[in-house]
Design a protein around this motif. Structure first.
Motif, PDB file in Angstrom:
ATOM      1  N   VAL A 161       6.420   6.438  -9.540  1.00 21.90           N
ATOM      2  CA  VAL A 161       7.344   5.437  -9.001  1.00 21.90           C
ATOM      3  C   VAL A 161       6.815   4.033  -9.270  1.00 21.90           C
ATOM      4  O   VAL A 161       7.572   3.123  -9.616  1.00 21.90           O
ATOM      5  CB  VAL A 161       7.571   5.666  -7.490  1.00 21.90           C
ATOM      6  CG1 VAL A 161       8.296   4.473  -6.861  1.00 21.90           C
ATOM      7  CG2 VAL A 161       8.380   6.931  -7.263  1.00 21.90           C
ATOM      8  N   THR A 162       5.508   3.842  -9.119  1.00 20.73           N
ATOM      9  CA  THR A 162       4.916   2.527  -9.374  1.00 20.73           C
ATOM     10  C   THR A 162       5.116   2.111 -10.828  1.00 20.73           C
ATOM     11  O   THR A 162       5.513   0.971 -11.110  1.00 20.73           O
ATOM     12  CB  THR A 162       3.420   2.546  -9.018  1.00 20.73           C
ATOM     13  OG1 THR A 162       3.268   2.803  -7.620  1.00 20.73           O
ATOM     14  CG2 THR A 162       2.757   1.212  -9.351  1.00 20.73           C
ATOM     15  N   GLY A 204      -0.598 -10.429  -6.425  1.00 18.71           N
ATOM     16  CA  GLY A 204      -0.134  -9.424  -5.488  1.00 18.71           C
ATOM     17  C   GLY A 204      -0.919  -8.147  -5.715  1.00 18.71           C
ATOM     18  O   GLY A 204      -1.111  -7.714  -6.859  1.00 18.71           O
ATOM     19  N   VAL A 205      -1.400  -7.537  -4.639  1.00 17.76           N
ATOM     20  CA  VAL A 205      -2.210  -6.316  -4.737  1.00 17.76           C
ATOM     21  C   VAL A 205      -1.339  -5.115  -4.366  1.00 17.76           C
ATOM     22  O   VAL A 205      -0.644  -5.126  -3.348  1.00 17.76           O
ATOM     23  CB  VAL A 205      -3.424  -6.390  -3.796  1.00 17.76           C
ATOM     24  CG1 VAL A 205      -4.141  -5.040  -3.734  1.00 17.76           C
ATOM     25  CG2 VAL A 205      -4.390  -7.474  -4.257  1.00 17.76           C
ATOM     26  N   ILE A 206      -1.404  -4.091  -5.199  1.00 18.04           N
ATOM     27  CA  ILE A 206      -0.730  -2.826  -4.915  1.00 18.04           C
ATOM     28  C   ILE A 206      -1.791  -1.728  -4.900  1.00 18.04           C
ATOM     29  O   ILE A 206      -2.440  -1.469  -5.930  1.00 18.04           O
ATOM     30  CB  ILE A 206       0.351  -2.511  -5.964  1.00 18.04           C
ATOM     31  CG1 ILE A 206       1.418  -3.608  -5.975  1.00 18.04           C
ATOM     32  CG2 ILE A 206       0.986  -1.148  -5.695  1.00 18.04           C
ATOM     33  CD1 ILE A 206       2.435  -3.469  -7.086  1.00 18.04           C
ATOM     34  N   PHE A 221      -4.119  -0.863  -7.999  1.00 16.11           N
ATOM     35  CA  PHE A 221      -5.377  -0.122  -7.859  1.00 16.11           C
ATOM     36  C   PHE A 221      -5.042   1.308  -7.454  1.00 16.11           C
ATOM     37  O   PHE A 221      -4.780   1.595  -6.281  1.00 16.11           O
ATOM     38  CB  PHE A 221      -6.274  -0.772  -6.806  1.00 16.11           C
ATOM     39  CG  PHE A 221      -6.732  -2.157  -7.151  1.00 16.11           C
ATOM     40  CD1 PHE A 221      -7.624  -2.377  -8.182  1.00 16.11           C
ATOM     41  CD2 PHE A 221      -6.251  -3.256  -6.451  1.00 16.11           C
ATOM     42  CE1 PHE A 221      -8.043  -3.656  -8.506  1.00 16.11           C
ATOM     43  CE2 PHE A 221      -6.663  -4.535  -6.757  1.00 16.11           C
ATOM     44  CZ  PHE A 221      -7.565  -4.736  -7.798  1.00 16.11           C
ATOM     45  N   ASP A 222      -5.035   2.205  -8.431  1.00 16.44           N
ATOM     46  CA  ASP A 222      -4.769   3.611  -8.139  1.00 16.44           C
ATOM     47  C   ASP A 222      -6.039   4.256  -7.582  1.00 16.44           C
ATOM     48  O   ASP A 222      -7.146   3.909  -7.981  1.00 16.44           O
ATOM     49  CB  ASP A 222      -4.330   4.328  -9.418  1.00 16.44           C
ATOM     50  CG  ASP A 222      -3.505   5.580  -9.136  1.00 16.44           C
ATOM     51  OD1 ASP A 222      -3.405   5.976  -7.959  1.00 16.44           O
ATOM     52  OD2 ASP A 222      -2.955   6.163 -10.091  1.00 16.44           O
ATOM     53  N   MET A 250       0.854  -1.190   0.000  1.00 15.55           N
ATOM     54  CA  MET A 250       0.000   0.000   0.000  1.00 15.55           C
ATOM     55  C   MET A 250       0.883   1.230   0.000  1.00 15.55           C
ATOM     56  O   MET A 250       1.802   1.343   0.809  1.00 15.55           O
ATOM     57  CB  MET A 250      -0.919   0.014   1.220  1.00 15.55           C
ATOM     58  CG  MET A 250      -2.050  -1.002   1.183  1.00 15.55           C
ATOM     59  SD  MET A 250      -3.234  -0.720  -0.157  1.00 15.55           S
ATOM     60  CE  MET A 250      -3.793   0.930   0.243  1.00 15.55           C
ATOM     61  N   LEU A 251       0.592   2.150  -0.912  1.00 15.47           N
ATOM     62  CA  LEU A 251       1.321   3.409  -1.006  1.00 15.47           C
ATOM     63  C   LEU A 251       0.414   4.540  -0.540  1.00 15.47           C
ATOM     64  O   LEU A 251      -0.748   4.623  -0.958  1.00 15.47           O
ATOM     65  CB  LEU A 251       1.752   3.682  -2.453  1.00 15.47           C
ATOM     66  CG  LEU A 251       3.000   2.994  -2.974  1.00 15.47           C
ATOM     67  CD1 LEU A 251       2.846   1.483  -3.013  1.00 15.47           C
ATOM     68  CD2 LEU A 251       3.348   3.515  -4.366  1.00 15.47           C
ATOM     69  N   TYR A 252       0.960   5.400   0.324  1.00 11.54           N
ATOM     70  CA  TYR A 252       0.180   6.505   0.865  1.00 11.54           C
ATOM     71  C   TYR A 252       0.896   7.831   0.601  1.00 11.54           C
ATOM     72  O   TYR A 252       2.125   7.901   0.635  1.00 11.54           O
ATOM     73  CB  TYR A 252      -0.020   6.349   2.377  1.00 11.54           C
ATOM     74  CG  TYR A 252      -0.837   5.146   2.761  1.00 11.54           C
ATOM     75  CD1 TYR A 252      -2.224   5.174   2.687  1.00 11.54           C
ATOM     76  CD2 TYR A 252      -0.225   3.973   3.183  1.00 11.54           C
ATOM     77  CE1 TYR A 252      -2.980   4.058   3.033  1.00 11.54           C
ATOM     78  CE2 TYR A 252      -0.970   2.854   3.535  1.00 11.54           C
ATOM     79  CZ  TYR A 252      -2.345   2.915   3.456  1.00 11.54           C
ATOM     80  OH  TYR A 252      -3.082   1.810   3.791  1.00 11.54           O
ATOM     81  N   GLY A 253       0.135   8.863   0.372  1.00 14.76           N
ATOM     82  CA  GLY A 253       0.692  10.193   0.191  1.00 14.76           C
ATOM     83  C   GLY A 253      -0.255  11.050  -0.622  1.00 14.76           C
ATOM     84  O   GLY A 253      -1.069  10.552  -1.392  1.00 14.76           O
TER      85      GLY A 253
END
Length: 399
Positions: free
Chosen positions: A67-68, A179-181, A148-149, A55-58
């Motif tokens: 970056v992804t 894998g979930v991003i 999933f953006d 999980m990416l946060y910001g």
């Protein structure tokens, strides 16, 4: 015979697309720590193991999506060279305005053979869509990273994040790995997930902090070198754009927009180069454009609440309690033929999110035993601009 465009020249800009929002740089600057965290989270893929969920946060404009994209491309290249790695497939979906059914349907259609008919838009259940997704994943095999953006915009993210990470462990798939991003602008997104989802997800968390002025200056100097003709962009313009964006939200997208619009201002003025005065002139234009995009990125109900606060601000009825806001919001929703949220708690959650994102200011009131403790909200933006933008959005939606 000369026409209206006959005197247009390529002065100042040589590669203006470098300053566009959809430009993907070959090199990601000032995100070394985040890239290193990402690399560690993804390395299992190279050895044929089940990927770790991430999980990416910001906030928006901090480089999460760029970056992804960079990491996915690099991983696919590396996986092709690794004998232990399975075939790697990357699926990218934006969840803004989507339902779980439409997201899963989009994945199914991406996986279906070219000769197959698309999965139906309606008439089947979400469970049916998941069943077909698992069948197509196993038909294709390999490792699938699903990005999933804006996952925080998905109405029932719990269902998606509960189903996919456990699909292999409970036997829904046997010939493939998932894998979930997830990419979220909302730092509080994980707090809203159910305990069973948190236990199932067990994800690596990567937080993207705002850029400082020095980091933004490095990014902008690199973009300016590619976007402008030699000598057509002064260092003062780069420094001013970086300083403005750093002071505001530390947003690289905003800084790049300032540089692009500053170049457009300089070109209209027939200047030989872009300097800091052109960036200052561009600031108001960019702020209005960025606010339009930020409002457009919010859910429909969040937009309706912003519209409600704008009306209250115009009528000098703020700061307002959530109960007052709810009553007025219901009228605004009705005026747009939208079914309003029904619970005060759902309104309060949206108000809290809008405050966190910088749209609202909030005051904590404590009236003691007789009045209790509560929040009052006000709009932290120009109400006229908010209402203008909302009118634009509604006009675009009109048939």
């Amino acid at each position: 015979m000369s026409g209206p465009f006959s005197d247009v020249e390529r002065s100042l800009f040589t590669a203006k697309e470098v300053l566009s929002e959809d430009y993907q740089p070959d090199q990601i600057l000032e995100r070394d720590e985040e890239i290193d965290e990402y690399r560690h989270a993804l390395e299992d893929v190279l050895f044929g193991r089940t990927p770790q969920n991430i999980m990416l946060y910001g906030r928006a404009g901090l480089g999460k999506t760029a970056v992804t994209t960079y990491m996915m491309e690099a991983l696919q290249i590396e996986a092709e060279e690794r004998p232990d790695a399975d075939d790697l497939f990357v699926h990218e979906l934006n969840c803004n305005g989507k339902t779980v059914y439409s997201v899963v349907r989009a994945l199914v259609n991406e996986l279906l053979p070219e000769t197959a008919s698309d999965f139906p838009k309606r008439g089947l259940s979400t469970a049916d869509a998941f069943e077909e997704l698992y069948a197509q994943l196993d038909r294709q095999g390999g490792t699938h990273l699903i990005v999933f953006d804006e996952i925080d915009h998905l109405g029932d993210a719990d269902t998606l994040l509960y189903e996919l990470p456990r699909a292999r462990s409970i036997g829904h798939i046997t010939e493939s790995k998932i894998g979930v991003i997830g990419i979220s602008n909302n730092y509080r997104f994980r707090q809203g997930l159910s305990p069973k989802v948190k236990d199932t997800l067990m994800e690596a968390e990567i937080s993207f902090s705002p850029y400082d002025a020095s980091e933004l200056r490095t990014i902008l100097a690199n973009r300016a070198d590619h976007a402008f003709a030699d000598g057509a962009c002064d260092d003062s313009a780069v420094a001013r754009a970086a300083a403005i964006a750093a002071k505001d939200r530390g947003n690289a997208r905003q800084a790049i927009d300032l540089l692009r619009v500053g170049g457009e201002v300089a070109k209209k003025q027939e200047a030989d180069s872009v300097d800091d005065s052109h960036i200052v002139a561009a600031q108001e234009l960019v702020q209005r454009g960025r606010l339009r995009n930020r409002i457009r990125d919010q859910t429909q109900h969040a937009q309706l609440l912003l519209e409600t606060l704008a009306y209250l601000e115009q009528q000098e009825e703020t700061l307002a309690r959530s109960k007052t806001i709810k009553t007025r919001y219901e009228r605004v929703a009705d005026s747009h033929a939208v079914e309003p949220l029904t619970t005060l708690k759902s309104i309060q959650n949206h108000l809290s999110d809008l405050h966190m994102l910088g749209f609202l200011h909030r005051t904590d009131r404590n009236r003691g035993e007789s009045g209790g403790r509560y929040y009052e909200y006000g709009l932290d933006l120009d109400p006229e601009i908010v209402l203008d933008i909302r009118a634009e959005i509604e006009a675009e939606r009109a048939p």
